[in-house]
Design a protein around this motif. Structure first.
Motif, PDB file in Angstrom:
ATOM      1  N   GLN A  44       0.830  -1.186   0.000  1.00 24.73           N
ATOM      2  CA  GLN A  44       0.000   0.000   0.000  1.00 24.73           C
ATOM      3  C   GLN A  44       0.874   1.249   0.000  1.00 24.73           C
ATOM      4  O   GLN A  44       1.983   1.242   0.528  1.00 24.73           O
ATOM      5  CB  GLN A  44      -0.933   0.036   1.227  1.00 24.73           C
ATOM      6  N   THR A  83      -4.809   5.749   2.192  1.00 28.09           N
ATOM      7  CA  THR A  83      -4.076   4.605   1.651  1.00 28.09           C
ATOM      8  C   THR A  83      -4.651   4.195   0.306  1.00 28.09           C
ATOM      9  O   THR A  83      -5.836   4.422   0.016  1.00 28.09           O
ATOM     10  CB  THR A  83      -4.137   3.418   2.621  1.00 28.09           C
ATOM     11  N   GLN A  94      -4.673  -2.242  -3.577  1.00 29.00           N
ATOM     12  CA  GLN A  94      -3.604  -3.133  -3.995  1.00 29.00           C
ATOM     13  C   GLN A  94      -3.120  -2.739  -5.386  1.00 29.00           C
ATOM     14  O   GLN A  94      -3.923  -2.442  -6.271  1.00 29.00           O
ATOM     15  CB  GLN A  94      -4.077  -4.581  -3.993  1.00 29.00           C
TER      16      GLN A  94
END
Length: 258
Positions: free
Chosen positions: A54, A62, A65
């Motif tokens: 991340q 954040t 993937q």
């Protein structure tokens, strides 16, 4: 030691793993718009957690993937942030130029990314620059071996024989330079391009060219007049500024009335 055209993070890694050597050379800097301007959030402003795969932006959001992306034959990891987070972010303008899409960053895989970051930081230190300064002058040596000893083409077939040529050619270059040093042969002057020679002459003799004009008959009546003027001057910084003026006039043979 190599120049920037022969070094990438992948080649640095391969040189260490396969040949056990350290490949020293300047890795290209980040050419993105934000990195060049020094404004906004470049890639270095994002924290990467390789274990969680991340990226965290300066505002603490954040990414998802990462997916894979190929740029110029190299594989990158693309970290994308949520659209809802980016649209509501107060720092959206310095982060991305897109009006609707979220921010994303493309990074090399972890081992190559770490090599890239480490080398870019090392290149700014005096110690690294002092080590790399040893390479100064190698281009002149390569030019001599290519022009005088035909280093660019191999005379033999097979890697073993070609390696022998690569050993004998520098030896011949060293013998030639030693003989020139003993005989006190004067060094050749560095060649200058024709444009550089012209600029140097113009700086030594600042002048203003006379105006030039020509006339051609025009089949519709009147004449086509062409004129030009050229001048140059030396700036306080030592640069040469050249000014060209052209004019093209169609002179009618009779007065046109509305």
């Amino acid at each position: 030691m190599v120049d920037a055209a022969y070094i990438t993070p992948a080649r640095v890694q391969r040189a260490q793993q396969v040949h056990g050597i350290t490949l020293l050379g300047p890795i290209a800097a980040d050419h993105s718009r934000r990195a060049k301007s020094g404004e906004g959030f470049g890639k270095s402003a994002f924290a990467i957690d390789w274990d969680l795969r991340q990226a965290t932006c300066p505002r603490g959001k954040t990414s998802s993937q990462p997916g894979t992306l190929r740029i110029n034959g190299h594989e990158y990891l693309q970290f994308r942030f949520a659209k809802a987070d980016c649209l509501a972010c107060p720092d959206r303008h310095p982060c991305t130029a897109s009006a609707t899409r979220p921010r994303s960053i493309a990074l090399l895989p972890q081992p190559l990314h770490e090599i890239q970051v480490r080398n870019r930081l090392d290149q700014q230190t005096e110690e690294w620059q002092r080590r790399y300064a040893v390479r100064a002058g190698i281009e002149a040596t390569l030019s001599q071996t290519v022009r005088s000893n035909g280093l660019r083409r191999t005379r033999y077939r097979g890697l073993a024989k070609t390696h022998v040529q690569h050993v004998l050619t520098p030896m011949a270059c060293n013998l030639t330079r030693t003989a020139d040093w003993i005989a006190e042969t004067p060094r050749g002057r560095t060649r200058s391009s024709r444009f550089h020679t012209l600029c140097t002459a113009a700086a030594d003799n600042p002048c203003r060219s006379p105006k030039e004009s020509r006339h051609w008959p025009w089949k519709g009546g009147g004449a086509l007049q062409w004129g030009s003027e050229c001048s140059n001057r030396l700036t306080p910084d030592g640069d040469i500024q050249m000014h060209f003026s052209f004019i093209l006039i169609l002179t009618p043979s009779r007065t046109l009335t509305p």
